[in-house]
Design an enzyme around this catalytic site. Structure first.
Site, PDB file in Angstrom:
ATOM      1  N   HIS A  46      -1.701   5.925  -8.794  1.00 45.18           N
ATOM      2  CA  HIS A  46      -2.079   6.387 -10.122  1.00 45.18           C
ATOM      3  C   HIS A  46      -0.853   6.392 -11.004  1.00 45.18           C
ATOM      4  O   HIS A  46       0.239   6.700 -10.530  1.00 45.18           O
ATOM      5  CB  HIS A  46      -2.687   7.793 -10.060  1.00 45.18           C
ATOM      6  CG  HIS A  46      -3.453   8.126 -11.296  1.00 45.18           C
ATOM      7  ND1 HIS A  46      -2.850   8.611 -12.425  1.00 45.18           N
ATOM      8  CD2 HIS A  46      -4.765   7.995 -11.586  1.00 45.18           C
ATOM      9  CE1 HIS A  46      -3.768   8.770 -13.363  1.00 45.18           C
ATOM     10  NE2 HIS A  46      -4.933   8.407 -12.888  1.00 45.18           N
ATOM     11  N   ASP A  78     -11.227   7.385  -7.635  1.00 46.97           N
ATOM     12  CA  ASP A  78     -12.207   6.341  -7.322  1.00 46.97           C
ATOM     13  C   ASP A  78     -12.329   6.031  -5.836  1.00 46.97           C
ATOM     14  O   ASP A  78     -13.202   5.263  -5.441  1.00 46.97           O
ATOM     15  CB  ASP A  78     -11.846   5.048  -8.072  1.00 46.97           C
ATOM     16  CG  ASP A  78     -12.089   5.179  -9.559  1.00 46.97           C
ATOM     17  OD1 ASP A  78     -13.059   5.880  -9.915  1.00 46.97           O
ATOM     18  OD2 ASP A  78     -11.331   4.606 -10.348  1.00 46.97           O
TER      19      ASP A  78
HETATM   20  N1  CMC Z   1      -1.787  -0.940  -3.277  1.00 43.94           N
HETATM   21  C1  CMC Z   1      -0.569  -1.439  -2.941  1.00 43.94           C
HETATM   22  N2  CMC Z   1       0.558  -1.273  -3.650  1.00 43.94           N
HETATM   23  C2  CMC Z   1       0.451  -0.542  -4.772  1.00 43.94           C
HETATM   24  C3  CMC Z   1      -0.760   0.017  -5.195  1.00 43.94           C
HETATM   25  C4  CMC Z   1      -1.911  -0.190  -4.408  1.00 43.94           C
HETATM   26  N3  CMC Z   1      -3.098   0.319  -4.768  1.00 43.94           N
HETATM   27  N4  CMC Z   1      -0.568   0.684  -6.364  1.00 43.94           N
HETATM   28  C5  CMC Z   1       0.731   0.545  -6.664  1.00 43.94           C
HETATM   29  N5  CMC Z   1       1.355  -0.195  -5.715  1.00 43.94           N
HETATM   30  C6  CMC Z   1       2.784  -0.520  -5.631  1.00 43.94           C
HETATM   31  C7  CMC Z   1       3.162  -1.606  -6.621  1.00 43.94           C
HETATM   32  O1  CMC Z   1       3.047  -2.882  -6.030  1.00 43.94           O
HETATM   33  C8  CMC Z   1       4.573  -1.229  -6.953  1.00 43.94           C
HETATM   34  O2  CMC Z   1       5.386  -1.606  -5.875  1.00 43.94           O
HETATM   35  P1  CMC Z   1       6.925  -2.078  -6.129  1.00 43.94           P
HETATM   36  O3  CMC Z   1       7.620  -0.874  -6.697  1.00 43.94           O
HETATM   37  O4  CMC Z   1       7.416  -2.478  -4.784  1.00 43.94           O
HETATM   38  O5  CMC Z   1       6.850  -3.231  -7.092  1.00 43.94           O
HETATM   39  C9  CMC Z   1       4.539   0.301  -6.992  1.00 43.94           C
HETATM   40  O6  CMC Z   1       3.489   0.653  -6.077  1.00 43.94           O
HETATM   41  C10 CMC Z   1       4.270   0.903  -8.356  1.00 43.94           C
HETATM   42  O7  CMC Z   1       3.060   0.335  -8.847  1.00 43.94           O
HETATM   43  P2  CMC Z   1       2.762   0.033 -10.382  1.00 43.94           P
HETATM   44  O8  CMC Z   1       1.708  -1.016 -10.478  1.00 43.94           O
HETATM   45  O9  CMC Z   1       4.059  -0.218 -11.096  1.00 43.94           O
HETATM   46  O10 CMC Z   1       2.236   1.436 -10.853  1.00 43.94           O
HETATM   47  P3  CMC Z   1       1.408   1.681 -12.176  1.00 43.94           P
HETATM   48  O11 CMC Z   1       1.617   3.101 -12.558  1.00 43.94           O
HETATM   49  O12 CMC Z   1       1.711   0.649 -13.216  1.00 43.94           O
HETATM   50  O13 CMC Z   1      -0.132   1.419 -11.728  1.00 43.94           O
HETATM   51  C11 CMC Z   1      -2.283   1.721 -10.851  1.00 43.94           C
HETATM   52  C12 CMC Z   1      -1.010   2.406 -11.383  1.00 43.94           C
HETATM   53  C13 CMC Z   1      -3.398   2.753 -10.740  1.00 43.94           C
HETATM   54  C14 CMC Z   1      -2.758   0.638 -11.845  1.00 43.94           C
HETATM   55  C15 CMC Z   1      -1.982   1.085  -9.466  1.00 43.94           C
HETATM   56  O14 CMC Z   1      -1.578   2.099  -8.553  1.00 43.94           O
HETATM   57  C16 CMC Z   1      -3.159   0.296  -8.902  1.00 43.94           C
HETATM   58  O15 CMC Z   1      -3.313  -0.886  -9.223  1.00 43.94           O
HETATM   59  N6  CMC Z   1      -4.033   0.947  -8.056  1.00 43.94           N
HETATM   60  C17 CMC Z   1      -5.214   0.290  -7.551  1.00 43.94           C
HETATM   61  C18 CMC Z   1      -6.319   0.327  -8.622  1.00 43.94           C
HETATM   62  C19 CMC Z   1      -6.936   1.702  -8.761  1.00 43.94           C
HETATM   63  O16 CMC Z   1      -7.292   2.356  -7.786  1.00 43.94           O
HETATM   64  N7  CMC Z   1      -7.123   2.128 -10.038  1.00 43.94           N
HETATM   65  C20 CMC Z   1      -7.793   3.393 -10.352  1.00 43.94           C
HETATM   66  C21 CMC Z   1      -6.878   4.366 -11.018  1.00 43.94           C
HETATM   67  S1  CMC Z   1      -7.594   6.022 -11.066  1.00 43.94           S
HETATM   68  C22 CMC Z   1      -8.985   5.864 -12.075  1.00 43.94           C
HETATM   69  C23 CMC Z   1      -8.634   5.777 -13.500  1.00 43.94           C
HETATM   70  O17 CMC Z   1      -8.243   6.789 -14.077  1.00 43.94           O
HETATM   71  O18 CMC Z   1      -8.751   4.680 -14.049  1.00 43.94           O
END
Ligand code: CMC
Length: 428
Positions: A307, A364
């Site tokens: 998140h 989710d």
């Molecule tokens: N699986 C594997 N690796 C992950 C995941 C995941 N679900 N989420 C983040 N990472 C890794 C990412 O690859 C990165 O690694 P590194 O530092 O080595 O490059 C690190 O963790 C930080 O990730 P980020 O993408 O920079 O973090 P963010 O804050 O931009 O993204 C997120 C947050 C929710 C988009 C992301 O965690 C994600 O894609 N999760 C899966 C989709 C999901 O479940 N979304 C629902 C969010 S809650 C409902 C809502 O409010 O919408």
């Protein structure tokens, strides 16, 4: 902490005041930055460090796993309130008295009929259309049928638009499902509560009397409350920014629905269930998928994990996990998907990749399991999220309009070509 933030650029020092919230969150107010520095701006892709507004609606502390609407703890609201009370408090600031709630619901019910011509629009969609696309289109189309809802020059105009959408949106939600299932489009009954009525509109068969199952009703109420607001997330920021151009409420909401659709946001609930199904079909080897999620050359992500703001745990996920267990038990359903979800969660919570990056199950991860137990098709999961998020979007839009916020218009740093000569097409 000092009262003033100082920015040094070469020989010059610029001073900016701090803004402090009621929970001691601190921001540097850079409103005067560009003018004072003669052109310097900040850049922050994904707005990871940027506050877009001050807001009285929702407080969340991602490090401590705290979520409160209007000061009320999410745990209390999920346990003790119903969805309409929560909607009222988000939109108007306090939990309602019985009289306030009764009037609010009466006003909503008075607006719960949708123009019959909307059915023609629904009929024009193929049955294969994704319900989020249909819902976004229908919500936008409501403007055409209710043009007076666009100009909201007074509190009364705003109130009328709000009760209109709260009345009509559940009908649109139900109709997107019924269209998908080939069922005749229906209306519910004004004698039912808000959530019961949504259920009747969604699930009633044309040849059977619909009886509300209290277990499903309570679970749905809880899910809708947990989704009702989440401060400046992607879809809410979309609603605020579209609304800031004074496009109408319905157009702003339609844009918010599109933003919610994506799998990194609300669309994750559908993606989680599809992922769990795929793991099951593939023999249930969770370790294989954990390895894929950690492999930087593999685009696969563990959906329902991570998140932007929660870096400890998502309080909504805690409540939903317990609710999923209860609902499945109460309905007597044994879903092998739940075991796969539990297994993945355990592995992730003990895996350094996930621990180091503070990736925990989000709202989710378990919600789809409950929706499935309720008999809701997977493609409708994000629509259910939208139904829950509606009061939050409305509250944020109302706050933005009431505060007379300026049109949202970020700047950029241009990195393209410098001025170059035009070349005639035959010479390219
Ligand atoms: N699986 C594997 N690796 C992950 C995941 C995941 N679900 N989420 C983040 N990472 C890794 C990412 O690859 C990165 O690694 P590194 O530092 O080595 O490059 C690190 O963790 C930080 O990730 P980020 O993408 O920079 O973090 P963010 O804050 O931009 O993204 C997120 C947050 C929710 C988009 C992301 O965690 C994600 O894609 N999760 C899966 C989709 C999901 O479940 N979304 C629902 C969010 S809650 C409902 C809502 O409010 O919408």
């Amino acid at each position: 902490m000092a009262d003033i933030a100082k920015l040094q650029i070469g020989e010059d020092t610029f001073e900016f005041p701090f803004v402090k919230g009621t929970e001691n969150e601190v921001a540097i107010d850079i409103k005067t930055l560009r003018g004072a520095t003669k052109g310097v701006i900040t850049i922050d892709p994904g707005y990871k460090n940027t506050g877009s507004c001050k807001s009285d609606i929702t407080f969340l502390d991602g490090e401590k796993g705290i979520l409160r609407y209007r000061g009320y703890a999410i745990e209390d609201l999920a346990e003790k309130a119903d969805f309409l009370e929560v909607a009222y408090s988000l939109i108007f600031g306090d939990l309602p008295s019985t009289e306030q709630l009764d009037k609010f619901y009466a006003d909503i019910k008075a607006q719960s009929v949708v123009d019959d011509d909307i059915k023609k629009i629904i009929d024009a969609f193929p049955k294969t259309a994704h319900p989020m696309g249909v819902l976004s289109s229908l919500t936008s189309a409501l403007t055409a049928f209710n043009p007076s809802s666009v100009n909201v020059d007074s509190e009364e105009d705003m109130y009328n638009s709000i009760v209109k959408i709260l009345g009509k949106f559940p009908v649109l939600v139900a109709w997107t499902l019924r269209k998908k299932q080939g069922l005749p489009l229906n209306y519910g009954s004004t004698s039912l509560g808000y959530v019961e009525n949504v259920m009747k509109m969604m699930f009633e068969k044309p040849n059977e009397e619909y009886v509300v199952n209290p277990i499903i009703k309570d679970a749905l109420d809880k899910l809708l409350i947990l989704h009702a607001d989440h401060e400046q997330n992607c879809s809410t920021s979309t609603v605020r920014i579209v609304g800031s151009s004074h496009a109408g409420l319905f157009a702003s909401l339609s844009a918010g629905i599109s933003a919610l659709w994506g799998p990194l946001h609300g669309g994750a609930n559908q993606a989680v269930l599809e992922m769990l199904e795929a793991i099951k079909e593939d023999g249930g080897d969770t370790k294989k998928y954990m390895a894929k999620a950690k492999d930087k050359n593999d685009p696969f992500r563990l959906m329902g994990f991570g998140h932007r703001v929660y870096k400890n745990f998502d309080p909504r996920a805690k409540i939903i996990k317990v609710a999923a267990d209860e609902v499945l038990k109460d309905l007597g359903i044994q879903d092998p998907i739940l075991d796969i979800a539990r297994g993945l969660e355990q592995e992730a919570l003990n895996d350094p990749y996930f621990v180091d990056r503070k990736l925990y199950p989000n709202v989710d991860f378990y919600s789809g399991i409950i929706y499935r137990a309720m008999g809701i098709p997977v493609e409708m999961f994000t629509v259910m999220f939208a139904l829950g998020r509606l009061p939050g979007w409305i509250a944020q839009w109302k706050e933005m309009r009431s505060n007379k916020e300026p049109i949202g218009r970020p700047r950029q740093i241009y990195t393209g070509e410098n001025l170059r000569d035009f070349v005639e097409i035959e010479k390219r």
